[in-house]
Design a protein around this motif. Structure first.
Motif, PDB file in Angstrom:
ATOM      1  N   ASP A 211      35.518  40.930  44.185  1.00 55.53           N
ATOM      2  CA  ASP A 211      35.797  42.196  43.467  1.00 55.53           C
ATOM      3  C   ASP A 211      36.346  43.376  44.208  1.00 55.53           C
ATOM      4  O   ASP A 211      37.149  44.197  43.755  1.00 55.53           O
ATOM      5  N   GLY A 212      35.729  43.538  45.405  1.00 51.98           N
ATOM      6  CA  GLY A 212      35.935  44.574  46.215  1.00 51.98           C
ATOM      7  C   GLY A 212      35.747  44.324  47.503  1.00 51.98           C
ATOM      8  O   GLY A 212      34.866  43.428  47.997  1.00 51.98           O
ATOM      9  N   VAL A 213      36.053  45.230  48.350  1.00 52.99           N
ATOM     10  CA  VAL A 213      35.672  45.073  49.727  1.00 52.99           C
ATOM     11  C   VAL A 213      35.448  46.166  50.654  1.00 52.99           C
ATOM     12  O   VAL A 213      36.261  47.267  50.460  1.00 52.99           O
ATOM     13  N   LEU A 214      34.366  46.422  51.268  1.00 55.30           N
ATOM     14  CA  LEU A 214      34.361  47.710  51.998  1.00 55.30           C
ATOM     15  C   LEU A 214      34.815  47.686  53.386  1.00 55.30           C
ATOM     16  O   LEU A 214      34.525  46.529  54.234  1.00 55.30           O
ATOM     17  N   ILE A 215      35.837  48.397  53.848  1.00 54.58           N
ATOM     18  CA  ILE A 215      36.315  48.553  55.085  1.00 54.58           C
ATOM     19  C   ILE A 215      36.343  49.621  55.635  1.00 54.58           C
ATOM     20  O   ILE A 215      36.372  50.965  54.966  1.00 54.58           O
ATOM     21  N   SER A 216      37.018  49.803  56.795  1.00 52.16           N
ATOM     22  CA  SER A 216      37.100  50.996  57.760  1.00 52.16           C
ATOM     23  C   SER A 216      38.472  51.593  57.474  1.00 52.16           C
ATOM     24  O   SER A 216      39.284  50.769  56.920  1.00 52.16           O
ATOM     25  N   PRO A 217      38.819  52.821  57.647  1.00 52.22           N
ATOM     26  CA  PRO A 217      40.408  53.306  57.782  1.00 52.22           C
ATOM     27  C   PRO A 217      41.138  52.387  58.596  1.00 52.22           C
ATOM     28  O   PRO A 217      42.177  52.217  58.034  1.00 52.22           O
ATOM     29  N   GLY A 218      40.565  52.033  59.771  1.00 52.71           N
ATOM     30  CA  GLY A 218      41.320  51.295  60.686  1.00 52.71           C
ATOM     31  C   GLY A 218      41.892  49.961  59.989  1.00 52.71           C
ATOM     32  O   GLY A 218      42.734  49.445  60.020  1.00 52.71           O
ATOM     33  N   CYS A 219      40.953  49.250  59.420  1.00 53.11           N
ATOM     34  CA  CYS A 219      40.974  47.773  58.762  1.00 53.11           C
ATOM     35  C   CYS A 219      42.011  47.954  57.649  1.00 53.11           C
ATOM     36  O   CYS A 219      42.724  47.061  57.308  1.00 53.11           O
ATOM     37  N   ALA A 220      41.825  49.195  56.943  1.00 52.62           N
ATOM     38  CA  ALA A 220      42.700  49.350  55.962  1.00 52.62           C
ATOM     39  C   ALA A 220      44.403  49.218  56.282  1.00 52.62           C
ATOM     40  O   ALA A 220      45.144  48.638  55.650  1.00 52.62           O
ATOM     41  N   ARG A 221      44.501  49.979  57.647  1.00 58.17           N
ATOM     42  CA  ARG A 221      45.925  49.845  58.137  1.00 58.17           C
ATOM     43  C   ARG A 221      46.082  48.478  58.800  1.00 58.17           C
ATOM     44  O   ARG A 221      47.316  47.704  58.359  1.00 58.17           O
ATOM     45  N   ILE A 222      45.227  47.548  59.272  1.00 60.65           N
ATOM     46  CA  ILE A 222      45.456  46.469  59.835  1.00 60.65           C
ATOM     47  C   ILE A 222      45.836  45.599  58.691  1.00 60.65           C
ATOM     48  O   ILE A 222      46.656  44.391  58.824  1.00 60.65           O
ATOM     49  N   CYS A 223      45.134  45.475  57.418  1.00 62.09           N
ATOM     50  CA  CYS A 223      45.253  44.556  56.499  1.00 62.09           C
ATOM     51  C   CYS A 223      46.039  44.965  55.403  1.00 62.09           C
ATOM     52  O   CYS A 223      45.890  44.540  54.306  1.00 62.09           O
ATOM     53  N   ASN A 224      46.890  46.059  55.556  1.00 61.46           N
ATOM     54  CA  ASN A 224      47.572  46.807  54.478  1.00 61.46           C
ATOM     55  C   ASN A 224      48.251  45.837  53.604  1.00 61.46           C
ATOM     56  O   ASN A 224      48.180  45.698  52.479  1.00 61.46           O
ATOM     57  N   ASP A 225      49.122  45.063  54.068  1.00 61.19           N
ATOM     58  CA  ASP A 225      49.874  44.085  53.391  1.00 61.19           C
ATOM     59  C   ASP A 225      49.175  43.089  52.633  1.00 61.19           C
ATOM     60  O   ASP A 225      49.639  42.753  51.587  1.00 61.19           O
ATOM     61  N   LEU A 226      47.998  42.814  53.019  1.00 63.07           N
ATOM     62  CA  LEU A 226      47.094  41.790  52.502  1.00 63.07           C
ATOM     63  C   LEU A 226      46.627  42.138  51.253  1.00 63.07           C
ATOM     64  O   LEU A 226      46.426  41.718  50.035  1.00 63.07           O
ATOM     65  N   LEU A 227      46.011  43.567  51.490  1.00 61.81           N
ATOM     66  CA  LEU A 227      45.457  44.207  50.228  1.00 61.81           C
ATOM     67  C   LEU A 227      46.715  44.719  49.290  1.00 61.81           C
ATOM     68  O   LEU A 227      46.064  45.211  48.086  1.00 61.81           O
ATOM     69  N   CYS A 228      47.938  44.204  49.419  1.00 60.68           N
ATOM     70  CA  CYS A 228      48.828  44.526  48.311  1.00 60.68           C
ATOM     71  C   CYS A 228      49.100  43.060  47.464  1.00 60.68           C
ATOM     72  O   CYS A 228      49.798  42.990  46.610  1.00 60.68           O
ATOM     73  N   ASP A 229      48.310  42.087  47.876  1.00 57.25           N
ATOM     74  CA  ASP A 229      48.505  40.591  47.243  1.00 57.25           C
ATOM     75  C   ASP A 229      47.999  40.827  45.810  1.00 57.25           C
ATOM     76  O   ASP A 229      47.111  41.745  45.565  1.00 57.25           O
ATOM     77  N   ASP A 230      48.596  40.254  44.872  1.00 59.11           N
ATOM     78  CA  ASP A 230      48.169  40.141  43.445  1.00 59.11           C
ATOM     79  C   ASP A 230      46.688  40.068  43.416  1.00 59.11           C
ATOM     80  O   ASP A 230      46.123  40.721  42.148  1.00 59.11           O
ATOM     81  N   ASN A 231      46.020  39.157  44.072  1.00 50.96           N
ATOM     82  CA  ASN A 231      44.614  38.701  43.719  1.00 50.96           C
ATOM     83  C   ASN A 231      43.645  39.595  44.795  1.00 50.96           C
ATOM     84  O   ASN A 231      42.560  39.461  44.924  1.00 50.96           O
ATOM     85  N   ALA A 232      44.501  40.705  45.384  1.00 54.35           N
ATOM     86  CA  ALA A 232      43.387  41.224  46.576  1.00 54.35           C
ATOM     87  C   ALA A 232      42.448  42.090  45.866  1.00 54.35           C
ATOM     88  O   ALA A 232      42.510  42.616  44.708  1.00 54.35           O
ATOM     89  N   PRO A 233      41.187  42.287  46.443  1.00 51.90           N
ATOM     90  CA  PRO A 233      39.994  43.211  45.882  1.00 51.90           C
ATOM     91  C   PRO A 233      40.478  44.310  45.976  1.00 51.90           C
ATOM     92  O   PRO A 233      41.148  45.018  46.874  1.00 51.90           O
ATOM     93  N   SER A 234      39.622  45.095  45.396  1.00 47.25           N
ATOM     94  CA  SER A 234      39.536  46.759  45.101  1.00 47.25           C
ATOM     95  C   SER A 234      39.146  47.142  46.528  1.00 47.25           C
ATOM     96  O   SER A 234      38.164  46.652  47.164  1.00 47.25           O
ATOM     97  N   VAL A 235      39.755  48.183  47.227  1.00 50.80           N
ATOM     98  CA  VAL A 235      39.356  49.036  48.400  1.00 50.80           C
ATOM     99  C   VAL A 235      38.203  49.967  48.173  1.00 50.80           C
ATOM    100  O   VAL A 235      38.472  50.938  47.492  1.00 50.80           O
ATOM    101  N   ILE A 236      37.201  49.804  49.106  1.00 48.83           N
ATOM    102  CA  ILE A 236      36.117  50.790  48.917  1.00 48.83           C
ATOM    103  C   ILE A 236      36.188  51.308  50.597  1.00 48.83           C
ATOM    104  O   ILE A 236      35.892  50.359  51.442  1.00 48.83           O
ATOM    105  N   LEU A 237      36.395  52.265  50.918  1.00 47.76           N
ATOM    106  CA  LEU A 237      36.780  53.026  51.993  1.00 47.76           C
ATOM    107  C   LEU A 237      35.430  53.653  52.757  1.00 47.76           C
ATOM    108  O   LEU A 237      34.844  54.563  52.181  1.00 47.76           O
ATOM    109  N   ARG A 238      34.933  52.934  53.832  1.00 44.87           N
ATOM    110  CA  ARG A 238      33.887  53.511  54.461  1.00 44.87           C
ATOM    111  C   ARG A 238      34.470  55.012  55.367  1.00 44.87           C
ATOM    112  O   ARG A 238      35.254  55.175  55.928  1.00 44.87           O
TER     113      ARG A 238
ATOM    114  N   ASP B 205      39.825  52.642  46.040  1.00 47.49           N
ATOM    115  CA  ASP B 205      39.271  52.752  44.936  1.00 47.49           C
ATOM    116  C   ASP B 205      38.126  53.622  44.867  1.00 47.49           C
ATOM    117  O   ASP B 205      37.631  53.967  43.879  1.00 47.49           O
ATOM    118  N   ALA B 206      37.161  53.291  45.883  1.00 49.23           N
ATOM    119  CA  ALA B 206      36.191  54.226  45.860  1.00 49.23           C
ATOM    120  C   ALA B 206      35.832  54.503  47.364  1.00 49.23           C
ATOM    121  O   ALA B 206      36.423  53.854  48.485  1.00 49.23           O
TER     122      ALA B 206
END
Length: 281
Positions: free
Chosen positions: A55-82, A117-118
């Protein structure tokens, strides 16, 4: 216009309205602990997290950039940013300190720009010097104010982790967990990630004394899959609103299958024995 509307919408993407529960994955360990099993190749692990249906994934700002395209997937979890970094958990032979420190590395505006998202921050108690603990409170209050203004949920991670000598062996003390979770709620947390006490009876008292949703942290990798599942089942039975597990998911034999198994317990209400029988974990 009420920013609370934004908070409600975003939090509902993490804690599902249909069950009132969340199966989320903590994937931010590289920020504080460096490379380890499960995060060597972050994109590969993120693909597994998406495949499993987190449902959600807790990641760092760097990981958000590294995985940006994956997080745009239709089934991607909500992003919780550390939003913060700590040296509290560093191993003794890796330049550890008797009393760790935390510092903000990002802010709420930047989190929104990254698609979060959080946001989530640590809130440690137990420092030898009281002013350090006071700064932890001030840091979280500042983030709460910004999150309230911009309509994004602030998940706090309160833990008894200040001075290693003062808190050793007491991190899972139900009284301390009840103390810091209630403090976090009173400061303004929208949800909480924190330790499990070890049994459902004592954890139910923690839940009862905290007026906002609690997601359990998984801590170090357990000695067996059953131990991890028992922990999750106990927390859910006690009234927890879900999980935010890290190593017990990303270091599993098959992270995607582990997430599916956890969903069966958290969202489906299944027993541990059923899950062990029906999932290849």
């Amino acid at each position: 216009m009420s920013a609370q509307c934004g908070k409600n919408v975003r939090l509902s993407r993490i804690i599902k309205k249909s069950t009132g529960k969340s199966v989320s994955v903590a994937f931010d360990h590289g920020l504080d602990d460096g490379p380890m099993l499960g995060n060597i190749h972050p994109r590969e692990t993120m693909e597994k997290i998406i495949e499993g249906g987190a449902d959600g994934v807790l990641i760092s700002p760097g990981c958000a950039r590294i995985c940006n395209d994956l997080l745009c997937d239709d089934n991607a979890p909500s992003v919780i940013l550390r939003l913060d970094w700590t040296n509290t958990f560093r191993a003794p032979d890796e330049l550890n300190y008797e009393e760790g420190r935390n510092i903000l590395i990002s802010d709420v505006e930047s989190a929104l720009a990254l698609g979060a998202d959080a946001v989530l921050t640590f809130m440690f108690i137990g420092y030898e010097h009281s002013e350090v603990e006071a700064r932890e409170i001030a840091k979280n209050a500042e983030i709460c104010r910004a999150a309230a203004r911009l309509g994004i949920p602030h998940i706090m991670e309160p833990m008894a982790r200040g001075n290693a000598k003062r808190t050793a062996g007491r991190e899972m003390d139900p009284k301390l967990i009840a103390l810091h979770t209630r403090m976090a709620a009173e400061i303004g947390a929208d949800a909480i990630k924190t330790d499990y006490t070890g049994d459902a009876v004592s954890y139910a008292k923690v839940i009862d004394g905290c007026p906002v949703p609690i997601l359990i942290a998984g801590g170090p990798k357990t000695s067996s899959v059953k131990e991890s599942l028992d922990m999750v089942k106990g927390a859910i039975d006690a009234g927890a609103s879900g999980i935010l597990l890290g190593r017990n998911v990303v270091q599993a034999k098959d992270p995607a299958e582990m997430i599916r198994a956890l969903r069966a317990i958290v969202h489906g209400g299944e027993e541990v024995d059923y899950v062990l029988k029906h999932f290849d974990i």
